[in-house]
Design a protein around this motif. Structure first.
Motif, PDB file in Angstrom:
ATOM      1  N   LEU A  38      47.536  42.893  31.936  1.00  0.00           N
ATOM      2  CA  LEU A  38      46.708  43.334  30.814  1.00  0.00           C
ATOM      3  C   LEU A  38      47.037  42.427  29.640  1.00  0.00           C
ATOM      4  O   LEU A  38      48.142  42.466  29.104  1.00  0.00           O
ATOM      5  N   VAL A  39      46.082  41.596  29.247  1.00  0.00           N
ATOM      6  CA  VAL A  39      46.279  40.684  28.125  1.00  0.00           C
ATOM      7  C   VAL A  39      45.684  41.326  26.878  1.00  0.00           C
ATOM      8  O   VAL A  39      44.533  41.769  26.897  1.00  0.00           O
ATOM      9  N   LEU A  75      50.779  20.133  32.070  1.00  0.00           N
ATOM     10  CA  LEU A  75      49.455  20.026  32.681  1.00  0.00           C
ATOM     11  C   LEU A  75      49.202  21.175  33.648  1.00  0.00           C
ATOM     12  O   LEU A  75      48.102  21.755  33.673  1.00  0.00           O
ATOM     13  N   MET A  76      50.200  21.556  34.436  1.00  0.00           N
ATOM     14  CA  MET A  76      50.048  22.659  35.380  1.00  0.00           C
ATOM     15  C   MET A  76      49.880  23.994  34.645  1.00  0.00           C
ATOM     16  O   MET A  76      49.097  24.853  35.067  1.00  0.00           O
ATOM     17  N   ALA A  77      50.601  24.169  33.551  1.00  0.00           N
ATOM     18  CA  ALA A  77      50.447  25.393  32.763  1.00  0.00           C
ATOM     19  C   ALA A  77      49.031  25.494  32.203  1.00  0.00           C
ATOM     20  O   ALA A  77      48.421  26.572  32.191  1.00  0.00           O
ATOM     21  N   MET A  78      48.486  24.358  31.755  1.00  0.00           N
ATOM     22  CA  MET A  78      47.128  24.370  31.222  1.00  0.00           C
ATOM     23  C   MET A  78      46.124  24.659  32.334  1.00  0.00           C
ATOM     24  O   MET A  78      45.130  25.378  32.128  1.00  0.00           O
ATOM     25  N   TYR A  79      46.367  24.124  33.526  1.00  0.00           N
ATOM     26  CA  TYR A  79      45.482  24.406  34.665  1.00  0.00           C
ATOM     27  C   TYR A  79      45.463  25.909  34.963  1.00  0.00           C
ATOM     28  O   TYR A  79      44.399  26.495  35.196  1.00  0.00           O
ATOM     29  N   LYS A  80      46.633  26.535  34.942  1.00  0.00           N
ATOM     30  CA  LYS A  80      46.697  27.973  35.198  1.00  0.00           C
ATOM     31  C   LYS A  80      45.933  28.757  34.129  1.00  0.00           C
ATOM     32  O   LYS A  80      45.293  29.766  34.436  1.00  0.00           O
ATOM     33  N   ARG A  81      46.012  28.309  32.889  1.00  0.00           N
ATOM     34  CA  ARG A  81      45.315  29.026  31.810  1.00  0.00           C
ATOM     35  C   ARG A  81      43.804  29.007  32.003  1.00  0.00           C
ATOM     36  O   ARG A  81      43.119  29.981  31.696  1.00  0.00           O
ATOM     37  N   PHE A  82      43.292  27.899  32.497  1.00  0.00           N
ATOM     38  CA  PHE A  82      41.840  27.786  32.642  1.00  0.00           C
ATOM     39  C   PHE A  82      41.338  28.246  34.009  1.00  0.00           C
ATOM     40  O   PHE A  82      40.160  28.574  34.149  1.00  0.00           O
ATOM     41  N   ASN A  83      42.208  28.267  34.989  1.00  0.00           N
ATOM     42  CA  ASN A  83      41.816  28.734  36.325  1.00  0.00           C
ATOM     43  C   ASN A  83      42.043  30.241  36.420  1.00  0.00           C
ATOM     44  O   ASN A  83      42.833  30.741  37.217  1.00  0.00           O
ATOM     45  N   THR A  84      41.345  30.988  35.581  1.00  0.00           N
ATOM     46  CA  THR A  84      41.550  32.434  35.505  1.00  0.00           C
ATOM     47  C   THR A  84      40.790  33.164  36.607  1.00  0.00           C
ATOM     48  O   THR A  84      39.754  32.705  37.084  1.00  0.00           O
ATOM     49  N   ARG A  85      41.327  34.319  36.992  1.00  0.00           N
ATOM     50  CA  ARG A  85      40.617  35.248  37.859  1.00  0.00           C
ATOM     51  C   ARG A  85      40.510  36.560  37.108  1.00  0.00           C
ATOM     52  O   ARG A  85      41.444  37.342  37.036  1.00  0.00           O
ATOM     53  N   GLU A  86      39.350  36.783  36.508  1.00  0.00           N
ATOM     54  CA  GLU A  86      39.130  37.987  35.721  1.00  0.00           C
ATOM     55  C   GLU A  86      38.854  39.170  36.644  1.00  0.00           C
ATOM     56  O   GLU A  86      38.355  39.008  37.759  1.00  0.00           O
ATOM     57  N   ILE A  87      39.202  40.367  36.178  1.00  0.00           N
ATOM     58  CA  ILE A  87      39.019  41.593  36.963  1.00  0.00           C
ATOM     59  C   ILE A  87      37.920  42.417  36.288  1.00  0.00           C
ATOM     60  O   ILE A  87      38.150  43.044  35.249  1.00  0.00           O
ATOM     61  N   PRO A  88      36.705  42.438  36.859  1.00  0.00           N
ATOM     62  CA  PRO A  88      35.598  43.152  36.213  1.00  0.00           C
ATOM     63  C   PRO A  88      35.562  44.637  36.578  1.00  0.00           C
ATOM     64  O   PRO A  88      36.135  45.064  37.595  1.00  0.00           O
ATOM     65  N   THR A 105      36.166  47.054  31.682  1.00  0.00           N
ATOM     66  CA  THR A 105      36.051  45.612  31.511  1.00  0.00           C
ATOM     67  C   THR A 105      34.652  45.159  31.895  1.00  0.00           C
ATOM     68  O   THR A 105      34.007  45.745  32.771  1.00  0.00           O
ATOM     69  N   ASN A 106      34.198  44.078  31.236  1.00  0.00           N
ATOM     70  CA  ASN A 106      32.887  43.521  31.577  1.00  0.00           C
ATOM     71  C   ASN A 106      33.023  42.515  32.717  1.00  0.00           C
ATOM     72  O   ASN A 106      34.089  42.406  33.338  1.00  0.00           O
ATOM     73  N   ALA A 107      31.962  41.755  32.973  1.00  0.00           N
ATOM     74  CA  ALA A 107      31.962  40.828  34.104  1.00  0.00           C
ATOM     75  C   ALA A 107      33.013  39.740  33.977  1.00  0.00           C
ATOM     76  O   ALA A 107      33.461  39.171  34.977  1.00  0.00           O
ATOM     77  N   GLU A 108      33.456  39.435  32.735  1.00  0.00           N
ATOM     78  CA  GLU A 108      34.477  38.412  32.511  1.00  0.00           C
ATOM     79  C   GLU A 108      35.866  39.006  32.323  1.00  0.00           C
ATOM     80  O   GLU A 108      36.805  38.296  31.939  1.00  0.00           O
ATOM     81  N   GLY A 109      36.000  40.319  32.566  1.00  0.00           N
ATOM     82  CA  GLY A 109      37.300  40.963  32.457  1.00  0.00           C
ATOM     83  C   GLY A 109      37.682  41.422  31.064  1.00  0.00           C
ATOM     84  O   GLY A 109      38.767  41.982  30.865  1.00  0.00           O
TER      85      GLY A 109
END
Length: 387
Positions: A38-39, A75-88, A105-109
């Protein structure tokens, strides 16, 4: 926007939604998500209402930055930040001051919480906590998922607030240079990226105000994506920049269809203005993008609620000419518009107009000197600091 562009964006948006639906069905068929988090994003409010935003995501386990992190780790940390899996479409329960509500939550979590307050908040507190809990089981073996959100409420005795841009205002981003912006964003972290000289002390002084002991709320508005939220919060903490809500932007095809940089920032400033009416503001930004145009619009729409505008000069001469024209139009409406070379220029003006306490310039000057002596991001990346 042309009609043809609208059609292509709508097709792309539908395709994006279809792919998301297929991914969610596959996840459900294969046993659910992995660890979930939960962010929470810092919220804002007043004595009658509070607002908080958050998101439910697959936990990518992005660690806080370290002093010696390599470029590859950044670079790997930034990849993880953008490669999100939202929970709708999952339920989140929020509790505050004896009140409770459940949102989805909406379609983007993303989810939003609004409480119309039933109790009077004390005048002496700046921040309040909202307790959150995920109510749905979305991962196999999932334990209880909880988080604490934080909401900033302006004091009754605050004489002004601050609304500030982040990119090329607080931290160097190079938004007008794509290669430089990519290097600063993807190869650095919260500890290797640097603020503009003296910014932290200047913002701390503004927060303390003319008496040196008050609380004047600060809000940060940026077109950076929510994916960078944790990095920006950590950056501010590492460099001593005052806490405040960060109003960032969702990225995606649908968001591009509903408006860009200008629309987003203006909407967020209007959001702040509504929740903190009638508090007046000092607006801080830079000349690189559209801050002068946006702030001119704010002056027009909220007469009497802008005390001063500070714009950092980061642009070429052609752009400066346009900023000068905007500055004159703003001054014609009775609002100070100051085009500054650096933080000390803004601090001198702020002191002269009673926004800072006596002695603030000395603190800001010392802070600026230390910032200028710090190794650059390239020196840190190449291991040249202190040599």
């Amino acid at each position: 926007m042309s009609e043809l562009k609208r059609i292509f964006q709508r097709i792309a948006s539908n395709a994006d939604d279809f792919i998301d639906e297929l991914r969610d069905r596959f996840t459900e068929h294969t046993g659910g998500y992995g660890p979930v988090q939960l962010v929470t994003y810092r919220g804002l409010g007043n004595k009658e209402e509070i607002y908080l935003k958050g998101r439910v995501l697959l936990d990518r386990n992005v660690k806080p930055a370290g002093e010696t992190d390599s470029v590859w780790r950044n670079l790997m940390a930034m990849y993880k930040r953008f490669n999100t899996r939202e929970i709708p479409n999952v339920r989140v329960r929020a509790r505050f001051a004896g009140q409770e509500q459940t949102v989805r939550t909406n379609a983007e979590g993303y989810f939003e919480v609004r409480f119309a307050l039933q109790l009077q908040l004390p005048d002496w507190r700046d921040w309040y906590e909202v307790e959150l809990e995920l109510l749905d089981q979305v991962a196999e073996g999932q334990e209880t998922v909880r988080a604490t959100g934080h909401v900033q409420v302006a004091h009754a005795e605050s004489v002004f607030g601050v609304i500030s841009d982040l990119d090329d205002t607080v931290l160097e981003t190079g938004a007008t240079n794509l290669l430089k912006m990519a290097r600063l964003t993807f190869l650095n972290n919260a500890r290797t990226r640097l603020p503009f000289a003296g910014v932290a002390a200047f913002y701390r002084a503004l927060q303390r105000g003319p008496q040196g002991k008050g609380f004047h709320p600060i809000y940060y508005v940026s077109s950076s994506p929510w994916n960078l939220y944790d990095l920006l919060v950590e950056f501010c903490q590492v460099h001593g920049i005052p806490d405040g809500p960060l109003m960032l932007r969702d990225i995606g095809i649908d968001q591009e269809m509903t408006g860009g940089h200008h629309t987003h920032k203006l909407a967020q400033i209007e959001h702040i203005m509504r929740y903190t009416d009638p508090l007046p503001y000092i607006l801080i930004g830079d000349s690189g993008q559209q801050d002068p145009e946006i702030y001119e619009r704010v002056v027009e729409e909220y007469p009497g609620r802008v005390k001063a505008i500070y714009i950092r000069d980061v642009s070429e001469d052609a752009r400066d000419s346009e900023v000068f024209r905007i500055a004159q139009r703003v001054r014609d409406q009775g609002v100070e518009f100051v085009f500054v070379r650096d933080t000390l220029d803004a601090a001198h003006h702020a002191l002269q107009h009673g926004y800072l306490y006596a002695g603030a310039l000395e603190d800001i000057g010392l802070d600026a000197k230390l910032d200028k002596e710090a190794p650059s991001d390239l020196e840190q990346i190449m291991g040249l600091e202190g040599k």
